[in-house]
Design a protein around this motif. Structure first.
Motif, PDB file in Angstrom:
ATOM      1  N   ASP A 157       0.811  -1.216   0.000  1.00  0.00           N
ATOM      2  CA  ASP A 157       0.000   0.000   0.000  1.00  0.00           C
ATOM      3  C   ASP A 157       0.848   1.271   0.000  1.00  0.00           C
ATOM      4  O   ASP A 157       0.529   2.220  -0.694  1.00  0.00           O
ATOM      5  CB  ASP A 157      -0.930   0.002   1.222  1.00  0.00           C
ATOM      6  N   ASP A 158       1.892   1.270   0.805  1.00  0.00           N
ATOM      7  CA  ASP A 158       2.746   2.455   0.835  1.00  0.00           C
ATOM      8  C   ASP A 158       4.092   2.102   1.445  1.00  0.00           C
ATOM      9  O   ASP A 158       4.321   0.973   1.888  1.00  0.00           O
ATOM     10  CB  ASP A 158       2.084   3.615   1.588  1.00  0.00           C
ATOM     11  N   ILE A 212       6.978   3.545   4.225  1.00  0.00           N
ATOM     12  CA  ILE A 212       7.376   4.477   5.284  1.00  0.00           C
ATOM     13  C   ILE A 212       8.885   4.673   5.180  1.00  0.00           C
ATOM     14  O   ILE A 212       9.651   3.716   5.225  1.00  0.00           O
ATOM     15  CB  ILE A 212       6.992   3.937   6.671  1.00  0.00           C
ATOM     16  N   ARG A 257       1.888   4.176  12.965  1.00  0.00           N
ATOM     17  CA  ARG A 257       1.079   3.426  11.992  1.00  0.00           C
ATOM     18  C   ARG A 257       0.501   2.159  12.626  1.00  0.00           C
ATOM     19  O   ARG A 257      -0.668   1.834  12.405  1.00  0.00           O
ATOM     20  CB  ARG A 257       1.942   3.061  10.779  1.00  0.00           C
ATOM     21  N   ARG A 304      -3.651  -4.755   4.983  1.00  0.00           N
ATOM     22  CA  ARG A 304      -2.738  -3.698   4.591  1.00  0.00           C
ATOM     23  C   ARG A 304      -1.303  -4.205   4.626  1.00  0.00           C
ATOM     24  O   ARG A 304      -0.944  -5.030   5.463  1.00  0.00           O
ATOM     25  CB  ARG A 304      -2.844  -2.489   5.545  1.00  0.00           C
ATOM     26  N   THR A 356       2.686  -2.480   4.426  1.00  0.00           N
ATOM     27  CA  THR A 356       3.572  -1.314   4.337  1.00  0.00           C
ATOM     28  C   THR A 356       5.022  -1.776   4.330  1.00  0.00           C
ATOM     29  O   THR A 356       5.412  -2.620   5.130  1.00  0.00           O
ATOM     30  CB  THR A 356       3.341  -0.357   5.528  1.00  0.00           C
ATOM     31  N   SER A 365       9.066  -4.718   7.006  1.00  0.00           N
ATOM     32  CA  SER A 365       7.690  -4.483   6.568  1.00  0.00           C
ATOM     33  C   SER A 365       6.723  -4.638   7.734  1.00  0.00           C
ATOM     34  O   SER A 365       7.098  -5.115   8.814  1.00  0.00           O
ATOM     35  CB  SER A 365       7.313  -5.452   5.447  1.00  0.00           C
TER      36      SER A 365
END
Length: 438
Positions: free
Chosen positions: A123-124, A126, A283, A416, A418, A431
């Motif tokens: 998803d994204d 960091i 997060r 999700r 990340t 991750s």
């Protein structure tokens, strides 16, 4: 007449080939095809034509390193560190940061997709500063008798040879600035031949230095070290053996997790990238959507990096960790921050947990942050607890993919993903994944 046999030294010539690289793996190695199998090339970028020296040739893959770049990629960047070609600390300084992140995210998505049986997207990402991010370093020391000089630095990749360094651009600037004056100081000690290693840590209340020495230090050496610590405003610790730590001056170090201050010993594990760590904790707490009635279990909790901030939001939080010293430090920090709803237990989480006093409690949310070996020993127990949400923080995508299978087969779904760019310019892939119970 006597005859003498002289054995000739066996000479092996490594094969050199020319290939075009078509991909980059998560560890910063270029990927090409040769003889119908994957060839992993250290130091190559996608699109480059390179001459490769084969170092390992297996049935399913080969490995090698670049000897010559015949056609360079326009993406190739100049490494910032003058020691990069030899030092084993970094593997990807020739790779643009965006490409480093992209290749790691792609590898993570591929592994999770393979295990789940359906496409998984990251998803994204960091991330933080790509340079000057590392707040901890352990520098090896080795006295060269022939040259009568002290080496101070990091090991070569896949070697025990020491690379002397004058700078390290991934270190926090405050620590990087200490390297040359520290080397000069240690070179002038009477005990220069009997030094083990030195650790530099940047706490939130200032830098600290730990010197491992193999023999007792003279009064003159101790005085030099203390003068150095005062001049550079750092806390000084001496380590005559692996169990003893003597603080000569300065404060006990403090770091922050969220809004909470955590004291720690220089030997305690802390996340070396503070900027990414702060974002990661925030997060994780957001994903868990903590409410005043929640009861949370934090496995492999260390000294409470996630546990203590969760205590500010949930009704009850239990942290479990295998290292007794970290459990004691976590409990101390809970009391220091007036968190009476947080408890810590020591247990080896690779062993059976069913008889543990915390194991049967009604946790509705779980976070786990295991080491590289993963969490195979507790995954089935997590399933038995049947929490609504599970956050898995991983430093090894292979064991993350393996452990995820247990949750996916037990009715959880992956919500999700990340990627955490915790260690820019290296092959480490961190991750965080959120699972929810269907």
């Amino acid at each position: 007449m006597a005859q003498f046999y002289s054995a000739k030294r066996r000479v092996t010539t490594r094969q050199k080939i020319t290939v075009v690289v078509n991909d980059l793996d998560a560890f910063g190695q270029g990927v090409a095809r040769h003889n119908g199998k994957a060839l992993f090339v250290q130091g190559a970028l996608p699109g480059e034509q390179v001459e490769v020296e084969i170092s390992e040739d297996k049935r399913q893959y080969s490995r090698g390193s670049v000897k010559r770049i015949l056609a360079a990629s326009p993406q190739r960047v100049q490494p910032r560190c003058p020691h990069y070609s030899r030092c084993g600390g970094c593997q990807q300084q020739h790779v643009p940061v965006e490409l480093q992140q992209q290749s790691k995210a792609s590898a993570l998505a591929h592994m999770l997709s393979k295990e789940s049986g359906s496409p998984v997207a990251v998803d994204d990402i960091i991330s933080g500063q790509a340079w000057g991010y590392r707040r901890r370093a352990r520098l090896s020391l080795n006295y060269q008798v022939k040259t009568q000089t002290l080496q101070m630095g990091f090991r070569e990749q896949a070697s025990s040879d020491l690379v002397s360094i004058t700078q390290c651009p991934i270190l926090k600037p405050e620590l990087n600035a200490l390297i040359q004056p520290l080397h000069l100081l240690l070179s002038g000690l009477q005990a220069v031949r009997r030094l083990g290693h030195v650790e530099l840590v940047l706490a939130d209340n200032g830098p600290l230095l730990v010197l491992r020495h193999l023999d007792a230090l003279s009064a003159a050496d101790r005085q030099k070290l203390e003068q150095f610590s005062h001049k550079h405003q750092l806390s000084l610790f001496l380590a005559p053996d692996s169990d003893t730590l003597e603080q000569l001056n300065g404060e006990m170090p403090v770091i922050h997790s969220g809004s909470l201050g955590l004291t720690f010993s220089p030997r305690d594990f802390i996340q070396v990238n503070d900027e990414v760590n702060q974002q990661m904790v925030a997060r994780a707490l957001a994903w868990l959507d903590l409410q005043p009635h929640d009861r949370v279990l934090d496995l492999f909790c260390g000294m409470g990096n996630f546990t203590l901030p969760m205590g500010n939001l949930a009704e009850n939080v239990v942290g479990v960790e295998g290292v007794a010293a970290l459990v004691a430090k976590a409990a101390y920090n809970a009391a220091l921050n007036n968190l009476n709803n947080v408890a810590f237990y020591q247990h080896n989480l690779e062993e059976d947990v069913t008889s543990q006093p915390w194991a049967g409690e009604g946790f509705n949310k779980v976070l786990l942050d295991p080491a590289r070996a993963g969490a195979a020993g507790v995954m089935e127990h997590i399933v038995k607890l049947a929490p609504e949400l599970v956050v898995y923080v991983s430093c090894n995508p292979t064991t993350l993919a393996r452990d995820s299978q247990v949750l996916l087969k037990s009715g959880y779904q992956l919500e999700r993903v990340t990627m955490l760019d915790m260690f820019p310019h290296t092959g480490h892939l961190e991750s965080m994944v959120l699972f929810s119970r269907k």
